[in-house]
Design a protein around this motif. Structure first.
Motif, PDB file in Angstrom:
ATOM      1  N   ALA A  60      73.966  41.193  26.778  1.00 48.32           N
ATOM      2  CA  ALA A  60      74.550  39.860  26.643  1.00 48.32           C
ATOM      3  C   ALA A  60      74.674  39.185  28.003  1.00 48.32           C
ATOM      4  O   ALA A  60      74.487  39.803  29.059  1.00 48.32           O
ATOM      5  CB  ALA A  60      75.919  39.968  25.983  1.00 48.32           C
ATOM      6  N   THR A  61      75.001  37.915  27.981  1.00 52.43           N
ATOM      7  CA  THR A  61      75.200  37.147  29.207  1.00 52.43           C
ATOM      8  C   THR A  61      76.522  37.553  29.856  1.00 52.43           C
ATOM      9  O   THR A  61      77.317  38.293  29.287  1.00 52.43           O
ATOM     10  CB  THR A  61      75.218  35.645  28.888  1.00 52.43           C
ATOM     11  OG1 THR A  61      76.270  35.391  27.954  1.00 52.43           O
ATOM     12  CG2 THR A  61      73.886  35.207  28.282  1.00 52.43           C
ATOM     13  N   ASN A  62      76.761  37.013  31.045  1.00 55.59           N
ATOM     14  CA  ASN A  62      77.955  37.392  31.805  1.00 55.59           C
ATOM     15  C   ASN A  62      79.244  37.081  31.063  1.00 55.59           C
ATOM     16  O   ASN A  62      80.196  37.865  31.096  1.00 55.59           O
ATOM     17  CB  ASN A  62      77.961  36.677  33.158  1.00 55.59           C
ATOM     18  CG  ASN A  62      76.885  37.228  34.079  1.00 55.59           C
ATOM     19  OD1 ASN A  62      76.458  38.372  33.917  1.00 55.59           O
ATOM     20  ND2 ASN A  62      76.443  36.420  35.030  1.00 55.59           N
ATOM     21  N   GLU A  63      79.284  35.948  30.376  1.00 52.05           N
ATOM     22  CA  GLU A  63      80.521  35.544  29.685  1.00 52.05           C
ATOM     23  C   GLU A  63      80.874  36.538  28.578  1.00 52.05           C
ATOM     24  O   GLU A  63      82.012  36.993  28.474  1.00 52.05           O
ATOM     25  CB  GLU A  63      80.341  34.145  29.095  1.00 52.05           C
ATOM     26  CG  GLU A  63      81.585  33.630  28.379  1.00 52.05           C
ATOM     27  CD  GLU A  63      81.365  32.263  27.761  1.00 52.05           C
ATOM     28  OE1 GLU A  63      82.268  31.833  27.012  1.00 52.05           O
ATOM     29  OE2 GLU A  63      80.314  31.655  28.005  1.00 52.05           O
ATOM     30  N   VAL A  64      79.880  36.900  27.767  1.00 51.57           N
ATOM     31  CA  VAL A  64      80.117  37.842  26.675  1.00 51.57           C
ATOM     32  C   VAL A  64      80.416  39.230  27.237  1.00 51.57           C
ATOM     33  O   VAL A  64      81.315  39.942  26.769  1.00 51.57           O
ATOM     34  CB  VAL A  64      78.913  37.893  25.720  1.00 51.57           C
ATOM     35  CG1 VAL A  64      79.135  38.940  24.629  1.00 51.57           C
ATOM     36  CG2 VAL A  64      78.662  36.522  25.107  1.00 51.57           C
ATOM     37  N   VAL A 102      78.955  56.824  17.796  1.00 43.67           N
ATOM     38  CA  VAL A 102      78.343  55.558  17.367  1.00 43.67           C
ATOM     39  C   VAL A 102      77.519  55.002  18.527  1.00 43.67           C
ATOM     40  O   VAL A 102      77.879  55.185  19.704  1.00 43.67           O
ATOM     41  CB  VAL A 102      79.424  54.525  16.951  1.00 43.67           C
ATOM     42  CG1 VAL A 102      78.784  53.198  16.538  1.00 43.67           C
ATOM     43  CG2 VAL A 102      80.280  55.055  15.811  1.00 43.67           C
ATOM     44  N   TYR A 103      76.401  54.339  18.185  1.00 42.38           N
ATOM     45  CA  TYR A 103      75.634  53.601  19.189  1.00 42.38           C
ATOM     46  C   TYR A 103      75.732  52.122  18.858  1.00 42.38           C
ATOM     47  O   TYR A 103      75.597  51.712  17.703  1.00 42.38           O
ATOM     48  CB  TYR A 103      74.178  54.048  19.194  1.00 42.38           C
ATOM     49  CG  TYR A 103      73.281  53.140  20.009  1.00 42.38           C
ATOM     50  CD1 TYR A 103      73.537  52.906  21.362  1.00 42.38           C
ATOM     51  CD2 TYR A 103      72.201  52.492  19.408  1.00 42.38           C
ATOM     52  CE1 TYR A 103      72.729  52.062  22.106  1.00 42.38           C
ATOM     53  CE2 TYR A 103      71.376  51.655  20.143  1.00 42.38           C
ATOM     54  CZ  TYR A 103      71.649  51.437  21.490  1.00 42.38           C
ATOM     55  OH  TYR A 103      70.845  50.591  22.235  1.00 42.38           O
ATOM     56  N   MET A 104      75.951  51.289  19.893  1.00 40.15           N
ATOM     57  CA  MET A 104      76.125  49.859  19.690  1.00 40.15           C
ATOM     58  C   MET A 104      75.236  49.065  20.643  1.00 40.15           C
ATOM     59  O   MET A 104      75.121  49.395  21.830  1.00 40.15           O
ATOM     60  CB  MET A 104      77.592  49.477  19.946  1.00 40.15           C
ATOM     61  CG  MET A 104      77.915  48.018  19.659  1.00 40.15           C
ATOM     62  SD  MET A 104      79.620  47.611  20.112  1.00 40.15           S
ATOM     63  CE  MET A 104      79.491  47.555  21.894  1.00 40.15           C
ATOM     64  N   GLU A 105      74.584  48.046  20.112  1.00 40.75           N
ATOM     65  CA  GLU A 105      73.800  47.118  20.924  1.00 40.75           C
ATOM     66  C   GLU A 105      74.488  45.763  20.903  1.00 40.75           C
ATOM     67  O   GLU A 105      74.775  45.223  19.833  1.00 40.75           O
ATOM     68  CB  GLU A 105      72.378  46.995  20.367  1.00 40.75           C
ATOM     69  CG  GLU A 105      71.541  48.250  20.545  1.00 40.75           C
ATOM     70  CD  GLU A 105      70.134  48.081  19.998  1.00 40.75           C
ATOM     71  OE1 GLU A 105      69.891  47.068  19.288  1.00 40.75           O
ATOM     72  OE2 GLU A 105      69.285  48.954  20.244  1.00 40.75           O
TER      73      GLU A 105
END
Length: 374
Positions: A60-64, A102-105
């Motif tokens: 994700a971008t810096n904000e997220v 768990v794996y998260m993207e």
């Protein structure tokens, strides 16, 4: 005076039978230990979840990413730990092999979760947590539009305020296996008083003592009441010994109202004695009395939950039959008193036990009065 002498004689007669007396003490204690230990997991309604480890890939971008970093630090307080995937690792294989739960993207369009099908509980927990994160992030986005300085504060998980409070109608406290079997074994021994008294007058007949008793200036009522009192005391001592042993040795929970529990058990003893006397006068031969008594007690124990729990409120033929067992209404009342502090639960078993005891004793007295002897 005659009643007292006969009661004391009955006590001495029972105490002299040391092996029988010890059996009535050892039998419930041994069963309590075996069943309470062997079936411990059956009564464990709780689910223990270890630390949860989530492998993640942040695209994700810096904000997220910044908001997610704040969120995952807060999650450490709930024993949920996020680990950034390193280069060269196969994330899904790592989850499949159990290295992570768990794996998260994560990217700007949202997030994807991959859980291990062998551990669905942890996957569901992470799914719920991340849903909360997404909702929280949407809130932060709206807050940022109005006051950017409050964004970090809004993202943190608040635990200081509880806006919804739960209160259960039924007590969350449930009996452990040892608590359960301490109750049912003690009530079973109270019903075993039937065995003590179905031959209450047999020894007198065997040794022709009944003839001398009839010749003596003693009323039948005095003999009857004296023997009943002696039998009651010896059985009361038995259940108090078992109850005390289970409380201090097995650490069974007997609640905050032990006197009320004992009153219920004493009423069951009186019912057992009355039933034993009724059977002995109804049937002619000692063999018929013995077989009938054993069948009645074992059926009452089976359907009353002495060996495994039965829930009469769930319906079904067996559970409906269970409501007829005196152990059912006795045990259910004791559990309500111990675990929900429902003192009114004692009214039903005490009333039923005493009512049935009065009916049986009255029938037995009428039967004795019609006979020349006892």
């Amino acid at each position: 005076m005659n009643i007292f002498i006969i009661a004391m004689n009955e006590l001495r007669r029972n105490i002299r039978e040391v092996q029988t007396f010890l059996f009535y003490l050892a039998f419930p204690i041994v069963l309590m230990l075996i069943l309470g230990t062997a079936l411990a997991n059956t009564f464990d309604n709780g689910i223990s979840v270890d630390d949860i480890h989530v492998l993640y890939n942040d695209k994700a971008t810096n904000e997220v990413s910044h908001s997610f970093h704040i969120f995952k630090e807060e999650m450490k307080k709930s024993d949920i730990y996020f680990h950034k995937a390193s280069a060269g690792i196969n994330e899904k294989d790592a989850v499949k092999q159990g290295d992570y739960d768990v794996y998260m993207e994560l990217d700007n369009n949202g997030l994807n979760l991959y859980g291990n099908e062998l551990n669905t509980i942890k996957t569901s927990i992470v799914q719920g947590v991340m849903q909360a994160y997404v909702d929280k992030y949407n809130l932060v986005s709206e807050v940022t539009k109005i006051n950017p300085a409050k964004a970090n504060e809004a993202l943190k998980v608040s635990t200081s305020n509880e806006y919804i409070k739960e209160k259960a109608i039924n007590s969350k406290e449930q009996p452990s296996s040892m608590d359960y079997y301490a109750i049912v074994m003690t009530s079973m021994i109270a019903l075993f008083s039937l065995y003590h008294c179905y031959d209450l007058f047999r020894s007198e007949k065997t040794f022709n003592i009944d003839t001398r008793l009839m010749a003596a200036p003693i009323r039948k009522a005095d003999i009857f009441i004296g023997k009943l009192i002696g039998c009651f005391i010896i059985n009361a001592v038995s259940i108090l010994t078992v109850l005390t042993f289970s409380k201090f040795v097995f650490k069974a929970n007997w609640g905050n109202h032990p006197l009320l529990v004992i009153a219920i058990l004493f009423s069951l003893i009186l019912f057992g004695i009355s039933l034993g006397m009724g059977i002995s006068h109804l049937l002619k031969t000692p063999e018929a009395v013995t077989v009938t008594s054993v069948i009645i007690v074992q059926l009452a124990c089976f359907f009353g939950g002495a060996y495994f729990p039965m829930n009469a409120s769930e319906g079904g033929t067996l559970n409906m039959i269970a409501t007829l067992s005196p152990l059912t209404w006795t045990n259910e009342a004791i559990k309500k008193i111990i675990f929900t502090d429902d003192l009114t639960a004692a009214v039903l078993p005490i009333s039923l036990n005493l009512l049935l005891a009065i009916i049986l004793l009255s029938s037995t007295i009428l039967s004795i009065n019609r006979k020349e002897g006892i």
